[in-house]
Scaffold this motif. Sequence first.
Motif, PDB file in Angstrom:
ATOM      1  N   VAL A  87       0.836  -1.192   0.000  1.00  0.00           N
ATOM      2  CA  VAL A  87       0.000   0.000   0.000  1.00  0.00           C
ATOM      3  C   VAL A  87       0.871   1.241   0.000  1.00  0.00           C
ATOM      4  CG1 VAL A  87      -1.916  -1.161   1.182  1.00  0.00           C
ATOM      5  CG2 VAL A  87      -0.175   0.012   2.526  1.00  0.00           C
ATOM      6  N   GLY A  88       0.266   2.352  -0.362  1.00  0.00           N
ATOM      7  CA  GLY A  88       0.988   3.612  -0.369  1.00  0.00           C
ATOM      8  C   GLY A  88       0.235   4.651  -1.162  1.00  0.00           C
ATOM      9  N   PRO A  89       0.510   5.913  -0.916  1.00  0.00           N
ATOM     10  CA  PRO A  89      -0.175   6.986  -1.642  1.00  0.00           C
ATOM     11  C   PRO A  89       0.215   7.005  -3.106  1.00  0.00           C
ATOM     12  CG  PRO A  89       1.599   7.879  -0.298  1.00  0.00           C
ATOM     13  CD  PRO A  89       1.498   6.430   0.047  1.00  0.00           C
ATOM     14  N   SER A  90      -0.582   7.687  -3.894  1.00  0.00           N
ATOM     15  CA  SER A  90      -0.282   7.847  -5.316  1.00  0.00           C
ATOM     16  C   SER A  90       1.089   8.489  -5.489  1.00  0.00           C
ATOM     17  CB  SER A  90      -1.360   8.729  -5.968  1.00  0.00           C
ATOM     18  OG  SER A  90      -1.100   8.905  -7.331  1.00  0.00           O
ATOM     19  N   GLY A  91       1.888   7.918  -6.404  1.00  0.00           N
ATOM     20  CA  GLY A  91       3.215   8.459  -6.662  1.00  0.00           C
ATOM     21  C   GLY A  91       4.289   7.976  -5.705  1.00  0.00           C
ATOM     22  N   SER A  92       3.949   7.027  -4.840  1.00  0.00           N
ATOM     23  CA  SER A  92       4.910   6.569  -3.835  1.00  0.00           C
ATOM     24  C   SER A  92       5.927   5.570  -4.378  1.00  0.00           C
ATOM     25  CB  SER A  92       4.171   5.928  -2.652  1.00  0.00           C
ATOM     26  OG  SER A  92       3.414   4.807  -3.086  1.00  0.00           O
ATOM     27  N   GLY A  93       5.661   5.005  -5.568  1.00  0.00           N
ATOM     28  CA  GLY A  93       6.580   4.030  -6.154  1.00  0.00           C
ATOM     29  C   GLY A  93       5.993   2.636  -6.270  1.00  0.00           C
ATOM     30  N   LYS A  94       4.689   2.485  -5.988  1.00  0.00           N
ATOM     31  CA  LYS A  94       4.072   1.152  -5.988  1.00  0.00           C
ATOM     32  C   LYS A  94       4.172   0.472  -7.346  1.00  0.00           C
ATOM     33  CE  LYS A  94      -0.148   2.273  -4.740  1.00  0.00           C
ATOM     34  NZ  LYS A  94      -0.014   3.731  -4.826  1.00  0.00           N
ATOM     35  N   SER A  95       3.773   1.170  -8.405  1.00  0.00           N
ATOM     36  CA  SER A  95       3.780   0.555  -9.737  1.00  0.00           C
ATOM     37  C   SER A  95       5.208   0.301 -10.218  1.00  0.00           C
ATOM     38  CB  SER A  95       3.031   1.433 -10.740  1.00  0.00           C
ATOM     39  OG  SER A  95       1.651   1.469 -10.428  1.00  0.00           O
ATOM     40  N   ASP A 103      -5.867   0.895  -1.512  1.00  0.00           N
ATOM     41  CA  ASP A 103      -7.066   0.539  -0.755  1.00  0.00           C
ATOM     42  C   ASP A 103      -6.706  -0.386   0.403  1.00  0.00           C
ATOM     43  OD1 ASP A 103      -9.515  -0.191   0.199  1.00  0.00           O
ATOM     44  OD2 ASP A 103     -10.170  -1.240  -1.612  1.00  0.00           O
ATOM     45  N   HIS A 104      -6.727   0.124   1.617  1.00  0.00           N
ATOM     46  CA  HIS A 104      -6.362  -0.677   2.776  1.00  0.00           C
ATOM     47  C   HIS A 104      -7.377  -1.780   3.066  1.00  0.00           C
ATOM     48  CE1 HIS A 104      -2.797   1.393   4.490  1.00  0.00           C
ATOM     49  NE2 HIS A 104      -3.241   2.364   3.708  1.00  0.00           N
ATOM     50  N   GLN A 105      -8.610  -1.568   2.699  1.00  0.00           N
ATOM     51  CA  GLN A 105      -9.615  -2.612   2.921  1.00  0.00           C
ATOM     52  C   GLN A 105      -9.290  -3.852   2.089  1.00  0.00           C
ATOM     53  OE1 GLN A 105     -13.650  -1.249   2.551  1.00  0.00           O
ATOM     54  NE2 GLN A 105     -14.514  -3.295   2.835  1.00  0.00           N
ATOM     55  N   SER A 106      -8.898  -3.637   0.836  1.00  0.00           N
ATOM     56  CA  SER A 106      -8.481  -4.759  -0.001  1.00  0.00           C
ATOM     57  C   SER A 106      -7.181  -5.370   0.518  1.00  0.00           C
ATOM     58  CB  SER A 106      -8.284  -4.297  -1.453  1.00  0.00           C
ATOM     59  OG  SER A 106      -9.504  -3.881  -2.023  1.00  0.00           O
ATOM     60  N   ALA A 107      -6.250  -4.521   0.930  1.00  0.00           N
ATOM     61  CA  ALA A 107      -4.956  -5.007   1.400  1.00  0.00           C
ATOM     62  C   ALA A 107      -5.087  -5.857   2.660  1.00  0.00           C
ATOM     63  CB  ALA A 107      -4.020  -3.833   1.653  1.00  0.00           C
ATOM     64  N   ALA A 108      -6.114  -5.589   3.449  1.00  0.00           N
ATOM     65  CA  ALA A 108      -6.299  -6.331   4.695  1.00  0.00           C
ATOM     66  C   ALA A 108      -6.577  -7.807   4.466  1.00  0.00           C
ATOM     67  CB  ALA A 108      -7.441  -5.706   5.493  1.00  0.00           C
ATOM     68  N   GLU A 109      -6.936  -8.186   3.229  1.00  0.00           N
ATOM     69  CA  GLU A 109      -7.234  -9.581   2.915  1.00  0.00           C
ATOM     70  C   GLU A 109      -5.974 -10.418   2.702  1.00  0.00           C
ATOM     71  OE1 GLU A 109     -10.326 -10.811   2.887  1.00  0.00           O
ATOM     72  OE2 GLU A 109     -11.125  -8.839   3.411  1.00  0.00           O
ATOM     73  N   SER A 110      -4.824  -9.765   2.656  1.00  0.00           N
ATOM     74  CA  SER A 110      -3.587 -10.480   2.332  1.00  0.00           C
ATOM     75  C   SER A 110      -2.945 -11.096   3.566  1.00  0.00           C
ATOM     76  CB  SER A 110      -2.604  -9.527   1.658  1.00  0.00           C
ATOM     77  OG  SER A 110      -2.178  -8.528   2.578  1.00  0.00           O
ATOM     78  N   ASP A 111      -1.953 -11.958   3.323  1.00  0.00           N
ATOM     79  CA  ASP A 111      -1.192 -12.576   4.415  1.00  0.00           C
ATOM     80  C   ASP A 111      -0.155 -11.620   4.988  1.00  0.00           C
ATOM     81  OD1 ASP A 111      -2.431 -15.067   3.800  1.00  0.00           O
ATOM     82  OD2 ASP A 111      -0.954 -15.412   2.228  1.00  0.00           O
ATOM     83  N   HIS A 112       0.358 -10.751   4.132  1.00  0.00           N
ATOM     84  CA  HIS A 112       1.522  -9.943   4.480  1.00  0.00           C
ATOM     85  C   HIS A 112       1.333  -8.563   3.865  1.00  0.00           C
ATOM     86  CE1 HIS A 112       6.229  -9.704   4.513  1.00  0.00           C
ATOM     87  NE2 HIS A 112       5.656  -8.891   5.386  1.00  0.00           N
ATOM     88  N   LYS A 113       1.326  -7.539   4.688  1.00  0.00           N
ATOM     89  CA  LYS A 113       1.024  -6.188   4.229  1.00  0.00           C
ATOM     90  C   LYS A 113       2.251  -5.287   4.389  1.00  0.00           C
ATOM     91  CE  LYS A 113      -2.594  -2.680   4.949  1.00  0.00           C
ATOM     92  NZ  LYS A 113      -3.818  -2.384   5.748  1.00  0.00           N
ATOM     93  N   LEU A 114       2.670  -4.684   3.274  1.00  0.00           N
ATOM     94  CA  LEU A 114       3.793  -3.754   3.269  1.00  0.00           C
ATOM     95  C   LEU A 114       3.300  -2.375   2.893  1.00  0.00           C
ATOM     96  CD1 LEU A 114       6.257  -5.984   1.199  1.00  0.00           C
ATOM     97  CD2 LEU A 114       6.209  -5.755   3.695  1.00  0.00           C
ATOM     98  N   GLN A 115       4.107  -1.376   3.159  1.00  0.00           N
ATOM     99  CA  GLN A 115       3.802  -0.038   2.661  1.00  0.00           C
ATOM    100  C   GLN A 115       5.027   0.517   1.957  1.00  0.00           C
ATOM    101  OE1 GLN A 115       2.923   2.926   5.597  1.00  0.00           O
ATOM    102  NE2 GLN A 115       4.836   2.661   6.716  1.00  0.00           N
ATOM    103  N   ILE A 116       4.780   1.392   0.981  1.00  0.00           N
ATOM    104  CA  ILE A 116       5.880   2.071   0.295  1.00  0.00           C
ATOM    105  C   ILE A 116       5.606   3.569   0.322  1.00  0.00           C
ATOM    106  CG2 ILE A 116       4.803   1.648  -1.973  1.00  0.00           C
ATOM    107  CD1 ILE A 116       7.699   1.550  -3.111  1.00  0.00           C
ATOM    108  N   ILE A 117       6.560   4.311   0.834  1.00  0.00           N
ATOM    109  CA  ILE A 117       6.462   5.771   0.896  1.00  0.00           C
ATOM    110  C   ILE A 117       7.801   6.329   0.442  1.00  0.00           C
ATOM    111  CG2 ILE A 117       6.149   7.785   2.382  1.00  0.00           C
ATOM    112  CD1 ILE A 117       4.379   6.115   4.175  1.00  0.00           C
ATOM    113  N   ASN A 118       7.751   7.179  -0.581  1.00  0.00           N
ATOM    114  CA  ASN A 118       8.976   7.780  -1.136  1.00  0.00           C
ATOM    115  C   ASN A 118      10.011   6.718  -1.498  1.00  0.00           C
ATOM    116  OD1 ASN A 118       7.910  10.385  -0.780  1.00  0.00           O
ATOM    117  ND2 ASN A 118       8.656  10.468   1.329  1.00  0.00           N
ATOM    118  N   GLY A 119       9.521   5.614  -2.053  1.00  0.00           N
ATOM    119  CA  GLY A 119      10.420   4.576  -2.542  1.00  0.00           C
ATOM    120  C   GLY A 119      10.948   3.616  -1.502  1.00  0.00           C
TER     121      GLY A 119
END
Length: 231
Positions: A37-45, A200-216
């Motif tokens: 998860v992460g805000p738009s432009g954080s490097g997710k894609s 979407d944190h609600q969708s992410a909550a369904e996973s086994d392992h949740k990471l976040q990316i902020i500023n790469g």
Amino acid sequence: MIEITNLSKVFTQNGERIVPLNNVNLSIGQGEFVTVVGPSGSGKSTFLLTIGGLIEPTRGEVRINGTSLYEVNNKERARIRLRVLGFMFQTFNLIPYLTALENVEVPMSLAGIPGKEQRRKTLELLDRVGLSHRVKHRPAQLSVGERQRVALARTVANDPSIILADEPTGNLDPKLSSEILEYFKQFSENGITVIMVTHDHQSAAESDHKLQIINGVVTEFHSNQREEYHA
């Protein structure tokens, strides 16, 4: 399964230095369902496409099943993308002039699977996602949810061991989002590694392992953190 070591991506845009990935180190095992998860432009894609062999990093390494993705030649990297990885995108990326059936057959055709086997497997996959009555319809004749289910069938057509999903529920209503997430959980239970980036944190909550990316920078996401990311 996936080993990411000192992974960085740096580029310049309009004279500004952009760092969408900043020294990422991560291991992801077989059958894990991981969300980032992460805000738009954080490097997710950028993170997802670099794992998928589509964006070459500035430095660092991605190993898939022991193979260093950016040390092999382009032909071998394309083979890995075709036979090991399955890609799924928010915009579906269906070919507009092909039917649902023909869209699902495309990756199998590229992999050299015989025509009869392509047809048998495609019909089976479209039936599994509830589209056996829509096989001859083109994308423009399908609803948004139906298009995403065609894209899902195409993603698993070559039996990938890893699925990379970029905002796959971003254009879907809550009911359809839940359906896609259920498929991902089933894939994970069957030993397929799923990596999904989302805001979407609600969708992410369904996973086994949740990471976040902020500023790469990729870190573990903890439940006490505020969940205020938006597209």
